[in-house]
Design a protein around this motif. Sequence first.
Motif, PDB file in Angstrom:
ATOM      1  N   VAL A  47     136.762   2.968  51.807  1.00  0.00           N
ATOM      2  CA  VAL A  47     136.102   1.653  52.723  1.00  0.00           C
ATOM      3  C   VAL A  47     135.620   2.071  54.146  1.00  0.00           C
ATOM      4  O   VAL A  47     134.817   1.763  54.282  1.00  0.00           O
ATOM      5  CB  VAL A  47     136.918   0.845  52.292  1.00  0.00           C
ATOM      6  CG1 VAL A  47     136.413  -0.697  53.159  1.00  0.00           C
ATOM      7  CG2 VAL A  47     137.184   0.299  50.761  1.00  0.00           C
ATOM      8  N   ALA A  48     136.281   2.195  54.674  1.00  0.00           N
ATOM      9  CA  ALA A  48     136.011   3.389  56.476  1.00  0.00           C
ATOM     10  C   ALA A  48     137.088   3.673  57.043  1.00  0.00           C
ATOM     11  O   ALA A  48     137.994   3.826  55.968  1.00  0.00           O
ATOM     12  CB  ALA A  48     135.942   1.598  56.772  1.00  0.00           C
ATOM     13  N   THR A  49     136.352   4.702  57.327  1.00  0.00           N
ATOM     14  CA  THR A  49     136.798   5.622  58.596  1.00  0.00           C
ATOM     15  C   THR A  49     137.086   5.134  59.789  1.00  0.00           C
ATOM     16  O   THR A  49     135.712   5.162  60.425  1.00  0.00           O
ATOM     17  CB  THR A  49     136.276   6.928  58.092  1.00  0.00           C
ATOM     18  OG1 THR A  49     136.880   6.731  56.605  1.00  0.00           O
ATOM     19  CG2 THR A  49     136.878   7.819  58.975  1.00  0.00           C
ATOM     20  N   ILE A  50     137.257   5.481  60.482  1.00  0.00           N
ATOM     21  CA  ILE A  50     137.503   5.678  62.129  1.00  0.00           C
ATOM     22  C   ILE A  50     138.238   6.738  62.891  1.00  0.00           C
ATOM     23  O   ILE A  50     139.540   7.380  62.044  1.00  0.00           O
ATOM     24  CB  ILE A  50     138.277   4.143  62.725  1.00  0.00           C
ATOM     25  CG1 ILE A  50     137.865   4.383  63.676  1.00  0.00           C
ATOM     26  CG2 ILE A  50     139.912   4.810  62.588  1.00  0.00           C
ATOM     27  CD1 ILE A  50     138.306   2.826  64.861  1.00  0.00           C
ATOM     28  N   THR A  51     137.679   7.989  63.688  1.00  0.00           N
ATOM     29  CA  THR A  51     137.764   8.246  64.675  1.00  0.00           C
ATOM     30  C   THR A  51     139.044   8.903  65.412  1.00  0.00           C
ATOM     31  O   THR A  51     140.171   7.198  65.652  1.00  0.00           O
ATOM     32  CB  THR A  51     137.038   9.816  65.167  1.00  0.00           C
ATOM     33  OG1 THR A  51     136.310   8.409  66.054  1.00  0.00           O
ATOM     34  CG2 THR A  51     135.663   9.947  64.446  1.00  0.00           C
ATOM     35  N   GLY A  52     139.388   9.508  65.693  1.00  0.00           N
ATOM     36  CA  GLY A  52     141.425   8.812  66.677  1.00  0.00           C
ATOM     37  C   GLY A  52     140.883   8.607  67.562  1.00  0.00           C
ATOM     38  O   GLY A  52     142.082   7.298  67.996  1.00  0.00           O
ATOM     39  N   ALA A  53     139.712   8.525  68.543  1.00  0.00           N
ATOM     40  CA  ALA A  53     140.009   7.771  69.518  1.00  0.00           C
ATOM     41  C   ALA A  53     139.021   6.320  69.700  1.00  0.00           C
ATOM     42  O   ALA A  53     138.629   5.788  70.502  1.00  0.00           O
ATOM     43  CB  ALA A  53     139.256   8.314  70.330  1.00  0.00           C
ATOM     44  N   GLY A  54     138.780   6.312  68.086  1.00  0.00           N
ATOM     45  CA  GLY A  54     137.929   5.333  67.951  1.00  0.00           C
ATOM     46  C   GLY A  54     137.016   5.434  68.440  1.00  0.00           C
ATOM     47  O   GLY A  54     136.161   4.090  68.439  1.00  0.00           O
ATOM     48  N   ILE A  55     135.942   6.356  68.450  1.00  0.00           N
ATOM     49  CA  ILE A  55     134.318   5.979  69.224  1.00  0.00           C
ATOM     50  C   ILE A  55     133.465   6.255  67.825  1.00  0.00           C
ATOM     51  O   ILE A  55     132.455   5.010  67.606  1.00  0.00           O
ATOM     52  CB  ILE A  55     134.360   7.209  69.904  1.00  0.00           C
ATOM     53  CG1 ILE A  55     135.428   7.831  71.450  1.00  0.00           C
ATOM     54  CG2 ILE A  55     132.970   7.610  70.540  1.00  0.00           C
ATOM     55  CD1 ILE A  55     135.042   8.517  72.123  1.00  0.00           C
ATOM     56  N   SER A  56     133.532   6.629  66.930  1.00  0.00           N
ATOM     57  CA  SER A  56     132.815   6.496  65.306  1.00  0.00           C
ATOM     58  C   SER A  56     133.667   5.971  64.430  1.00  0.00           C
ATOM     59  O   SER A  56     134.777   6.732  64.365  1.00  0.00           O
ATOM     60  CB  SER A  56     132.553   7.505  65.651  1.00  0.00           C
ATOM     61  OG  SER A  56     131.468   8.218  64.284  1.00  0.00           O
ATOM     62  N   THR A  57     132.859   5.177  63.682  1.00  0.00           N
ATOM     63  CA  THR A  57     133.533   4.792  62.216  1.00  0.00           C
ATOM     64  C   THR A  57     132.785   4.883  61.619  1.00  0.00           C
ATOM     65  O   THR A  57     131.108   5.032  61.659  1.00  0.00           O
ATOM     66  CB  THR A  57     133.240   3.064  62.687  1.00  0.00           C
ATOM     67  OG1 THR A  57     133.132   2.238  62.942  1.00  0.00           O
ATOM     68  CG2 THR A  57     134.428   2.689  63.885  1.00  0.00           C
ATOM     69  N   ASN A  58     133.016   4.635  60.558  1.00  0.00           N
ATOM     70  CA  ASN A  58     132.357   4.769  58.957  1.00  0.00           C
ATOM     71  C   ASN A  58     132.171   3.621  58.228  1.00  0.00           C
ATOM     72  O   ASN A  58     133.673   3.858  57.301  1.00  0.00           O
ATOM     73  CB  ASN A  58     131.929   6.295  58.634  1.00  0.00           C
ATOM     74  CG  ASN A  58     130.754   5.971  57.266  1.00  0.00           C
ATOM     75  OD1 ASN A  58     129.900   6.528  57.389  1.00  0.00           O
ATOM     76  ND2 ASN A  58     131.161   6.955  56.051  1.00  0.00           N
ATOM     77  N   ILE A  59     131.905   3.032  57.868  1.00  0.00           N
ATOM     78  CA  ILE A  59     131.847   2.132  56.687  1.00  0.00           C
ATOM     79  C   ILE A  59     131.087   1.772  55.681  1.00  0.00           C
ATOM     80  O   ILE A  59     129.732   2.594  54.917  1.00  0.00           O
ATOM     81  CB  ILE A  59     131.923   0.542  57.262  1.00  0.00           C
ATOM     82  CG1 ILE A  59     131.665   0.358  58.469  1.00  0.00           C
ATOM     83  CG2 ILE A  59     131.833  -1.081  55.974  1.00  0.00           C
ATOM     84  CD1 ILE A  59     133.716   0.715  58.523  1.00  0.00           C
ATOM     85  N   ALA A  60     131.748   1.739  54.367  1.00  0.00           N
ATOM     86  CA  ALA A  60     130.885   1.837  52.708  1.00  0.00           C
ATOM     87  C   ALA A  60     129.771   0.796  52.920  1.00  0.00           C
ATOM     88  O   ALA A  60     130.078   0.241  52.721  1.00  0.00           O
ATOM     89  CB  ALA A  60     131.823   2.152  51.841  1.00  0.00           C
ATOM     90  N   ASP A  61     129.007   1.501  52.380  1.00  0.00           N
ATOM     91  CA  ASP A  61     127.661   0.624  52.023  1.00  0.00           C
ATOM     92  C   ASP A  61     127.854  -0.778  51.334  1.00  0.00           C
ATOM     93  O   ASP A  61     127.332  -1.804  51.690  1.00  0.00           O
ATOM     94  CB  ASP A  61     126.828   1.294  51.010  1.00  0.00           C
ATOM     95  CG  ASP A  61     125.993   2.083  52.179  1.00  0.00           C
ATOM     96  OD1 ASP A  61     125.450   2.898  50.881  1.00  0.00           O
ATOM     97  OD2 ASP A  61     126.309   1.722  53.313  1.00  0.00           O
ATOM     98  N   THR A  62     128.985  -0.566  50.233  1.00  0.00           N
ATOM     99  CA  THR A  62     129.525  -2.063  49.663  1.00  0.00           C
ATOM    100  C   THR A  62     130.435  -3.293  50.578  1.00  0.00           C
ATOM    101  O   THR A  62     130.293  -3.761  49.497  1.00  0.00           O
ATOM    102  CB  THR A  62     130.315  -1.193  48.380  1.00  0.00           C
ATOM    103  OG1 THR A  62     131.708  -0.760  49.598  1.00  0.00           O
ATOM    104  CG2 THR A  62     129.549  -0.611  47.066  1.00  0.00           C
ATOM    105  N   VAL A  63     130.895  -1.873  51.714  1.00  0.00           N
ATOM    106  CA  VAL A  63     131.483  -3.507  52.001  1.00  0.00           C
ATOM    107  C   VAL A  63     130.555  -4.080  53.824  1.00  0.00           C
ATOM    108  O   VAL A  63     130.860  -4.700  54.566  1.00  0.00           O
ATOM    109  CB  VAL A  63     132.789  -3.050  52.220  1.00  0.00           C
ATOM    110  CG1 VAL A  63     133.423  -3.504  50.848  1.00  0.00           C
ATOM    111  CG2 VAL A  63     132.822  -1.724  53.369  1.00  0.00           C
ATOM    112  N   LYS A  64     129.549  -3.235  54.221  1.00  0.00           N
ATOM    113  CA  LYS A  64     128.905  -2.818  55.130  1.00  0.00           C
ATOM    114  C   LYS A  64     128.685  -4.851  55.748  1.00  0.00           C
ATOM    115  O   LYS A  64     127.840  -4.940  54.787  1.00  0.00           O
ATOM    116  CB  LYS A  64     127.893  -1.797  55.537  1.00  0.00           C
ATOM    117  CG  LYS A  64     127.167  -1.671  56.517  1.00  0.00           C
ATOM    118  CD  LYS A  64     126.300  -0.200  56.558  1.00  0.00           C
ATOM    119  CE  LYS A  64     127.174   0.759  55.870  1.00  0.00           C
ATOM    120  NZ  LYS A  64     126.359   2.330  56.538  1.00  0.00           N
TER     121      LYS A  64
END
Length: 119
Positions: A47-64
């Motif tokens: 569904v969603a991912t965030i890097t360790g420092a929180g700088i980069s995220t990725n959100i699935a298209d279905t919930v963007k």
Amino acid sequence: VQLVESGGGLVQPGGSLRLSCAASGFTFSSYVMSWYRQAPGKERESVATITGAGISTNIADTVKGRFTISRDNAKNTVYLQMNSLAPEDTAVYYCGAKRFSSYFTPQYWGQGTQVTVSS
């Protein structure tokens, strides 16, 4: 290592929930954190991912546009803010931790929290 999700429950369509995942037993800030979900009869999906420092995220298209992932490294906690919930969002939500983004799946998993969207 322990990942403990909380915040799930029953919510009406259009409502909001915030899930939390409290981590312990590893260096939280060094890990990529993700939220996954699994609906009955379906495969688990990211569904969603965030890097360790929180700088980069990725959100699935279905919930963007509806879901937001964030983290507080001081509290060893990752969050999933879910807005405009729809019945198709009903699933067990899991948080996962992996040391590197290149890993296909998380190394550690929580036990999951149920989210049910229904009127």
